[in-house]
Design an enzyme around this catalytic site. Structure first.
Site, short mmCIF file in Angstrom:
data_model
loop_
_atom_site.label_atom_id
_atom_site.label_comp_id
_atom_site.label_asym_id
_atom_site.label_seq_id
_atom_site.Cartn_x
_atom_site.Cartn_y
_atom_site.Cartn_z
N GLU A 136 -5.04 -5.03 10.95
CA GLU A 136 -3.99 -4.02 11.13
C GLU A 136 -4.22 -3.29 12.45
O GLU A 136 -5.02 -2.35 12.51
CB GLU A 136 -4.04 -3.00 9.99
N HIS A 146 -9.32 1.17 5.45
CA HIS A 146 -8.00 1.35 6.06
C HIS A 146 -8.13 2.28 7.27
O HIS A 146 -8.92 3.22 7.25
CB HIS A 146 -7.01 1.93 5.03
N LYS A 172 0.08 4.28 -0.18
CA LYS A 172 -0.55 5.45 0.44
C LYS A 172 -0.39 6.67 -0.47
O LYS A 172 -0.41 6.54 -1.68
CB LYS A 172 0.05 5.70 1.84
N SER A 194 3.74 -2.13 10.33
CA SER A 194 5.20 -2.22 10.48
C SER A 194 5.77 -3.58 10.08
O SER A 194 6.68 -4.08 10.72
CB SER A 194 5.62 -1.83 11.91
N GLU A 252 -6.45 4.66 8.30
CA GLU A 252 -6.27 6.11 8.02
C GLU A 252 -7.55 6.70 7.44
O GLU A 252 -7.88 7.86 7.69
CB GLU A 252 -5.08 6.30 7.07
N GLY A 300 2.96 -1.08 4.29
CA GLY A 300 3.01 0.33 3.93
C GLY A 300 4.43 0.74 3.63
O GLY A 300 4.97 0.49 2.54
N GLY A 314 2.82 2.27 10.81
CA GLY A 314 3.76 3.37 10.63
C GLY A 314 4.52 3.74 11.90
O GLY A 314 5.18 4.77 11.95
N ASN A 345 0.87 -1.18 0.00
CA ASN A 345 0.00 0.00 0.00
C ASN A 345 0.90 1.23 0.00
O ASN A 345 1.53 1.54 1.00
CB ASN A 345 -0.89 -0.05 1.26
P1 PGA Z 1 3.12 0.33 7.66
O1 PGA Z 1 1.63 0.53 7.08
O2 PGA Z 1 3.62 -0.97 7.05
O3 PGA Z 1 3.89 1.52 7.17
O4 PGA Z 1 3.00 0.23 9.12
C1 PGA Z 1 0.74 -0.55 6.96
C2 PGA Z 1 -0.57 -0.09 6.39
O5 PGA Z 1 -0.98 1.05 6.69
O6 PGA Z 1 -1.23 -0.82 5.64
#
Ligand code: PGA
Length: 253
Positions: A168, A96, A12, A214, A98, A235, A174, A10
């Site tokens: 998640e 997601h 983003k 992560s 976010e 991500g 992140g 992803n």
């Molecule tokens: P990250 O994001 O791997 O940067 O933690 C994962 C995601 O938001 O799908």
């Protein structure tokens, strides 16, 4: 039950079309012919076409990060499921954290979007997960259960047989703080048990549940060793060729 692993990147709101094209081409070159696992690239809308061209003829699929619930209409700024299909997408991320946090996405709106995606022939990647507060107050399973009950309301097993779930934990996204394999497996097993009691057992056994938050080259192998972890939604580490390739080429330990 052996489920085909699914590794998705992803991107983003990162990547202009130039670097997107380069990254997709490099990934296609080193991992475009893996046949025992699914790989999905999920760039921003504006880079869908260059990524589509870069992965043409490989086993890598294209996905989008969001979709509107209506097939068309006066919804300025939105993109519909038939439009994503038209742009070459096979998958779409729905719910997601976010989007839940910054764009008022709810389990109900996710339900409508999943319906729209399925109607257009897209495979939804439905994201669920608890916040740190919810975990610390012991509400993890309750939150997951509500996200499943409301997000997947009114679908038959058959309708959602290809759906992908992504667990998640919001506190791991992140942050560099990954769930331990035990924490991930505990929630994945809970999700699978919920699916078993709400769908038929065969469908629940076949549905793939990705872990996200992560995921990095140094933790992918132990995560993928968990019996109910069937892939990863990545991500930050999907934005670099070497790290995403290593993740895609995980070794079951
Ligand atoms: P990250 O994001 O791997 O940067 O933690 C994962 C995601 O938001 O799908």
């Amino acid at each position: 039950m052996s489920r085909r692993p699914i590794l998705a990147g992803n991107w983003k709101m990162f990547m202009l079309s130039g670097p997107a094209k380069e990254l997709a081409a490099a990934l296609a070159k080193s991992a475009g012919n893996l046949i025992d696992r699914d790989m999905v690239l999920i760039p921003p809308f504006t880079a869908l076409s260059v990524v589509k061209a870069a992965i043409a003829g490989t086993n890598i699929s294209l996905g989008a990060q969001n979709v509107h619930a209506e097939p068309q209409g006066a919804f300025t700024g939105e993109v519909s499921a038939p439009m994503l299909v038209d742009a070459g997408c096979r998958y779409v991320v729905i719910g997601h954290s976010e989007r839940r946090q910054f764009f008022e996405e709810t389990n109900g709106s996710c339900n409508a979007k999943i319906k729209a995606a399925l109607a257009a022939g897209l495979i939804p990647i439905y994201c669920i997960g608890e916040t740190l507060d919810q975990r610390e107050y012991g509400q993890t399973f309750k939150v997951i259960e509500t996200q499943l009950t409301e997000g997947l309301a009114n679908f038959t097993s058959r309708e959602i047989q290809d759906l992908v779930l992504a667990y998640e934990p919001v506190w791991a996204i992140g942050t560099g703080r990954t769930a331990t394999p035990d924490q991930a497996q505990e929630v994945h097993a809970f999700i699978r048990a919920w699916l078993k009691s709400h769908l038929d057992v065969a469908t629940a056994e076949a549905l793939r549940i990705q872990y996200g938050g992560s995921v990095k080259p140094d933790n992918i192998d132990v995560l993928m060793a968990c019996p109910d972890v069937d892939g990863a939604l990545v991500g930050g580490a999907s934005l670099k060729v070497e790290s995403f390739i290593r993740i895609v080429q995980f070794q079951k330990r």
